[in-house]
Write a protein that holds these residues in place. Structure first.
Motif, short mmCIF file in Angstrom:
data_model
loop_
_atom_site.label_atom_id
_atom_site.label_comp_id
_atom_site.label_asym_id
_atom_site.label_seq_id
_atom_site.Cartn_x
_atom_site.Cartn_y
_atom_site.Cartn_z
N THR A 43 -11.29 3.30 -4.22
CA THR A 43 -10.43 4.00 -3.27
C THR A 43 -8.96 3.79 -3.62
O THR A 43 -8.10 4.56 -3.22
CB THR A 43 -10.66 3.54 -1.81
N HIS A 44 -8.67 2.71 -4.38
CA HIS A 44 -7.30 2.51 -4.84
C HIS A 44 -7.01 3.33 -6.09
O HIS A 44 -5.91 3.85 -6.25
CB HIS A 44 -7.05 1.03 -5.10
N HIS A 45 -8.01 3.47 -6.97
CA HIS A 45 -7.80 4.22 -8.22
C HIS A 45 -7.76 5.73 -7.97
O HIS A 45 -7.19 6.46 -8.77
CB HIS A 45 -8.92 3.90 -9.23
N LEU A 97 5.95 -5.48 -4.85
CA LEU A 97 5.92 -4.92 -6.21
C LEU A 97 4.84 -3.84 -6.36
O LEU A 97 5.11 -2.74 -6.82
CB LEU A 97 5.69 -6.03 -7.24
N HIS A 98 3.61 -4.19 -5.98
CA HIS A 98 2.49 -3.28 -6.23
C HIS A 98 2.46 -2.09 -5.27
O HIS A 98 2.33 -0.95 -5.69
CB HIS A 98 1.17 -4.07 -6.16
N ASP A 99 2.61 -2.37 -4.00
CA ASP A 99 2.43 -1.29 -3.02
C ASP A 99 3.71 -0.48 -2.78
O ASP A 99 3.65 0.72 -2.59
CB ASP A 99 1.89 -1.86 -1.70
N ILE A 102 5.63 0.07 -7.12
CA ILE A 102 4.81 0.83 -8.07
C ILE A 102 4.16 2.05 -7.41
O ILE A 102 4.30 3.17 -7.88
CB ILE A 102 3.73 -0.07 -8.72
N HIS A 103 3.46 1.82 -6.28
CA HIS A 103 2.74 2.95 -5.67
C HIS A 103 3.54 3.68 -4.60
O HIS A 103 3.08 4.70 -4.08
CB HIS A 103 1.40 2.48 -5.10
N ARG A 104 4.69 3.14 -4.23
CA ARG A 104 5.59 3.81 -3.31
C ARG A 104 4.94 4.20 -1.99
O ARG A 104 5.10 5.31 -1.49
CB ARG A 104 6.23 5.04 -3.99
N ALA A 123 2.65 -1.63 -17.07
CA ALA A 123 1.35 -2.27 -17.26
C ALA A 123 0.38 -1.81 -16.17
O ALA A 123 -0.79 -1.51 -16.43
CB ALA A 123 1.50 -3.79 -17.23
N HIS A 124 0.86 -1.74 -14.93
CA HIS A 124 -0.04 -1.34 -13.84
C HIS A 124 -0.37 0.15 -13.90
O HIS A 124 -1.48 0.55 -13.57
CB HIS A 124 0.55 -1.72 -12.48
N LYS A 125 0.58 0.95 -14.37
CA LYS A 125 0.27 2.38 -14.52
C LYS A 125 -0.79 2.58 -15.59
O LYS A 125 -1.64 3.47 -15.46
CB LYS A 125 1.54 3.14 -14.89
N HIS A 127 -3.13 0.53 -16.12
CA HIS A 127 -4.37 0.20 -15.43
C HIS A 127 -4.90 1.41 -14.67
O HIS A 127 -6.09 1.69 -14.67
CB HIS A 127 -4.16 -0.96 -14.46
N HIS A 128 -4.01 2.14 -14.05
CA HIS A 128 -4.44 3.28 -13.23
C HIS A 128 -4.82 4.51 -14.05
O HIS A 128 -5.40 5.44 -13.52
CB HIS A 128 -3.36 3.65 -12.21
N LYS A 129 -4.49 4.49 -15.34
CA LYS A 129 -4.92 5.61 -16.19
C LYS A 129 -6.42 5.55 -16.41
O LYS A 129 -7.03 6.51 -16.86
CB LYS A 129 -4.20 5.56 -17.54
#
Ligand code: ZN
Ligand code: ZN
Length: 152
Positions: A43-45, A97-99, A102-104, A123-125, A127-129
């Motif tokens: 659900t996060h990806h 940082l994350h929420d 990065i994810h705004r 790096a986290h983007k 991960h989301h690819k």
């Protein structure tokens, strides 16, 4: 003297709590969330609409652990209290940082100019690819070197 020793051990336990959270969340993310718990984590990806996602239950579990530790250690102000503080500090910075960054999920900041913050974001983007399989960058604060090297 005793006060200084207490302060030192408090800071050490906070750092232990913070460091363990990065290690734990890396392992849980890599081996459980992208394994048997994928149905929750996906659900996060694949997040599309709404503020909350089922993946937020992990935040509640980590937050709950910190609250229990603080509660157990608050009278003696022992290691449990400071470990709980370290986990809470990790949770707050992770959220920012994350929420946010990065994810705004909240629009508090503009895109970061700082090299380290940009590396975390990249790096986290990466991960989301990916989806469940062959994913990369499971941690947050420990960034693989290659993201730090990339210059604009
Ligand atoms: Zn993931
Ligand atoms: Zn994410």
């Amino acid at each position: 003297m005793l006060f200084e020793l207490n302060m030192l051990s408090a800071i050490l336990w906070i750092l232990v709590g913070f460091g363990c959270m990065e290690a734990f969340s890396w392992a849980i993310h890599k081996y459980l969330m992208h394994g048997v718990l994928w149905n929750i984590h996906k659900t996060h990806h694949t997040h599309t609409k709404g503020f909350f996602e089922l993946n937020d239950v992990f935040t509640l579990i980590f937050g709950g652990t910190a609250i229990v530790l603080i509660f157990l250690g608050v009278d003696a102000l022992d290691y449990r209290f400071w470990l709980g503080c370290g986990i809470s500090l990790y949770g707050c910075l992770y959220f920012i940082l994350h929420d946010v960054l990065i994810h705004r999920r909240l629009s508090w900041f503009n895109r970061p100019k700082n090299k380290y913050l940009r590396a975390i974001t990249e790096a986290h983007k990466a991960h989301h690819k990916t989806q469940k399989e062959n994913s990369v960058s499971f941690g947050l604060f420990v960034v693989p070197k290659k993201y730090l090297k990339e210059e604009d």
